[in-house]
Design a protein around this motif. Structure first.
Motif, PDB file in Angstrom:
ATOM      1  N   ALA A  63       0.838  -1.205   0.000  1.00 40.22           N
ATOM      2  CA  ALA A  63       0.000   0.000   0.000  1.00 40.22           C
ATOM      3  C   ALA A  63       0.874   1.256   0.000  1.00 40.22           C
ATOM      4  O   ALA A  63       0.621   2.208  -0.730  1.00 40.22           O
ATOM      5  CB  ALA A  63      -0.927  -0.017   1.213  1.00 40.22           C
ATOM      6  N   LEU A  64       1.920   1.220   0.800  1.00 41.59           N
ATOM      7  CA  LEU A  64       2.814   2.368   0.904  1.00 41.59           C
ATOM      8  C   LEU A  64       3.522   2.645  -0.433  1.00 41.59           C
ATOM      9  O   LEU A  64       3.668   3.799  -0.847  1.00 41.59           O
ATOM     10  CB  LEU A  64       3.840   2.084   2.002  1.00 41.59           C
ATOM     11  N   ALA A  65       3.946   1.583  -1.099  1.00 35.29           N
ATOM     12  CA  ALA A  65       4.591   1.757  -2.415  1.00 35.29           C
ATOM     13  C   ALA A  65       3.617   2.445  -3.375  1.00 35.29           C
ATOM     14  O   ALA A  65       3.993   3.365  -4.112  1.00 35.29           O
ATOM     15  CB  ALA A  65       5.039   0.408  -2.969  1.00 35.29           C
ATOM     16  N   GLU A  66       2.374   2.015  -3.343  1.00 36.48           N
ATOM     17  CA  GLU A  66       1.376   2.621  -4.255  1.00 36.48           C
ATOM     18  C   GLU A  66       1.084   4.071  -3.888  1.00 36.48           C
ATOM     19  O   GLU A  66       0.973   4.930  -4.762  1.00 36.48           O
ATOM     20  CB  GLU A  66       0.080   1.805  -4.204  1.00 36.48           C
ATOM     21  N   GLU A  67       0.983   4.336  -2.586  1.00 36.55           N
ATOM     22  CA  GLU A  67       0.636   5.703  -2.139  1.00 36.55           C
ATOM     23  C   GLU A  67       1.754   6.706  -2.413  1.00 36.55           C
ATOM     24  O   GLU A  67       1.513   7.910  -2.430  1.00 36.55           O
ATOM     25  CB  GLU A  67       0.374   5.705  -0.620  1.00 36.55           C
ATOM     26  N   THR A  68       2.988   6.222  -2.576  1.00 36.62           N
ATOM     27  CA  THR A  68       4.121   7.146  -2.673  1.00 36.62           C
ATOM     28  C   THR A  68       4.736   7.197  -4.081  1.00 36.62           C
ATOM     29  O   THR A  68       5.868   7.658  -4.253  1.00 36.62           O
ATOM     30  CB  THR A  68       5.217   6.749  -1.647  1.00 36.62           C
ATOM     31  N   GLY A  69       4.003   6.689  -5.073  1.00 38.59           N
ATOM     32  CA  GLY A  69       4.492   6.777  -6.452  1.00 38.59           C
ATOM     33  C   GLY A  69       5.513   5.713  -6.818  1.00 38.59           C
ATOM     34  O   GLY A  69       6.187   5.813  -7.849  1.00 38.59           O
ATOM     35  N   GLY A  70       5.632   4.700  -5.990  1.00 36.07           N
ATOM     36  CA  GLY A  70       6.495   3.566  -6.325  1.00 36.07           C
ATOM     37  C   GLY A  70       5.690   2.540  -7.106  1.00 36.07           C
ATOM     38  O   GLY A  70       4.703   2.879  -7.751  1.00 36.07           O
TER      39      GLY A  70
END
Ligand code: 13P
Ligand code: SF4
Length: 354
Positions: A63-70
């Motif tokens: 989720a964090l990767a998706e939320e941060t443009g990764g």
């Protein structure tokens, strides 16, 4: 089909021991999770860093990767994304070979991992010296290695492949009349060999997660859920693959859940993938394929012990300290990057990646 001899018992035991000893990330309270996520987001921004995560790591990290443009992806798209990224730092949440691939393709970027200890049983099963000796015994073969190998092994290969492009690449080689040395996954190798009819020598590695899926128990489970479609990653044993409605890489299996009209799926791969499957098809029911029987208990139990080492805690720490860095000798890089670049160029040409 010709198999190489079994892996030495001592190596097999060491792999099992390492898998059992891999420490999973800590269990966190919602407050701790929120605080860590906020700190990580700030650090990513400050350092112009991007997360490159695999479908098998914890849902929080995906989720964090998706939320941060990764990106959250299979190993093929992870390699492609990292190569095209303009971040200064790539933080690879996955296992060691994925970090090495990112570094090989982006020598000018800093490549970090939450922990460099996160390895893979396939990588461990293919020691470079033993593999070099095997290649020397079988000249006139094209050497094809799975991405799940060390940079040293890739440096010995003509082609790297992933489960997302292996069939396409081997068909292409067969059309040119090539005979192949395949390493290290024996189940994937046998499946490719059966599908393509290529002449192949197969190294005897296996994945500690997929090797545990069980055909007899899967048949029983399917009888209890006659409506369910069975999805299988090709690192699973042949008799499990034989029961599949869809066989394919992690990306192919996610697409099957999204696009097939069925409502229920039995999934024979790491259940970390359920985060993405649920996201693309929230109303579908996912069931983990069996890994235990009355006779045998599972040890990885459908979740990769090394993927599970990635956590919010060590991700934040590495962004602060930058101490878990992938470093590859330039001379080794020169050789190891060639089969990966060949694979990526072929995959782009075939439209398998953008
Ligand atoms: P994919 O190439 O499908 O992402 O699989 C990588 C892997 O390690 C599977 O166990
Ligand atoms: Fe390696 Fe299997 Fe883990 Fe994939 S799931 S990284 S093949 S041990």
């Amino acid at each position: 089909m010709t198999d190489t001899t079994r892996l030495p018992q001592a190596l097999q035991q060491r792999i099992e021991q390492l898998a059992q000893q891999a420490p999973a990330g800590p269990i966190l309270s919602p407050e701790q999770t929120a605080a860590l996520k906020s700190d990580i987001k700030a650090l990513l921004k400050e350092k112009n860093a991007q997360l490159v995560a695999h479908y098998y790591v914890d849902a929080e990290l995906q989720a964090l990767a998706e939320e941060t443009g990764g990106v959250v992806a299979d190993s093929l798209e992870m390699a492609n994304f990292g190569a095209k990224s303009d971040a200064d730092i790539l933080v690879v949440c996955g296992v060691r070979f994925m970090g090495e691939t990112a570094k090989l393709l982006s020598p000018g970027k800093k490549v970090l991992m939450p922990t460099l200890e996160a390895t893979c049983s396939l990588d461990l099963s293919c020691p470079p010296d033993a593999f070099r000796a095997f290649i020397d015994e079988h000249p006139d073969h094209t050497v094809v290695v799975y991405a799940n190998t060390s940079a040293e092994v890739k440096a010995l290969a003509d082609w790297t492949v992933t489960s997302g492009n292996a069939l396409h690449i081997v068909r292409h080689l067969k059309a040119q009349g090539e005979r192949i040395i395949w390493a290290p996954d024996r189940h994937l190798g046998h499946w490719i060999e059966k599908e393509t009819g290529v002449d192949m020598l197969v190294w005897q590695g296996h994945c500690v997660v997929h090797d545990e899926f069980m055909a007899y128990e899967l048949e029983k489970l399917r009888a209890e859920h006659p409506e369910a479609k069975v999805l299988v990653h090709p690192e699973s044993p042949e008799n499990v693959i034989a029961l599949a409605d869809v066989v394919g890489s992690t990306r192919v299996l996610i697409e099957a859940v999204r696009t097939l009209p069925d409502r229920q799926f039995i999934v024979a791969t790491d259940y970390g993938i359920f985060y993405k499957m649920q996201q693309v098809a929230p109303d579908k029911e996912l069931i983990v394929a069996p890994t235990s029987s009355r006779e045998r208990q599972c040890s990885s139990c459908a979740h990769c012990p090394w993927m599970a080492m990635n956590s919010l805690v060590n991700l934040k720490r590495v962004l602060e300290t930058e101490d878990q860095e992938i470093v590859i000798d330039p001379e080794l890089r020169e050789r190891a990057v060639q089969p990966i670049e060949r694979m990526l160029a072929f995959s782009r040409e075939q439209g398998l990646v953008k």
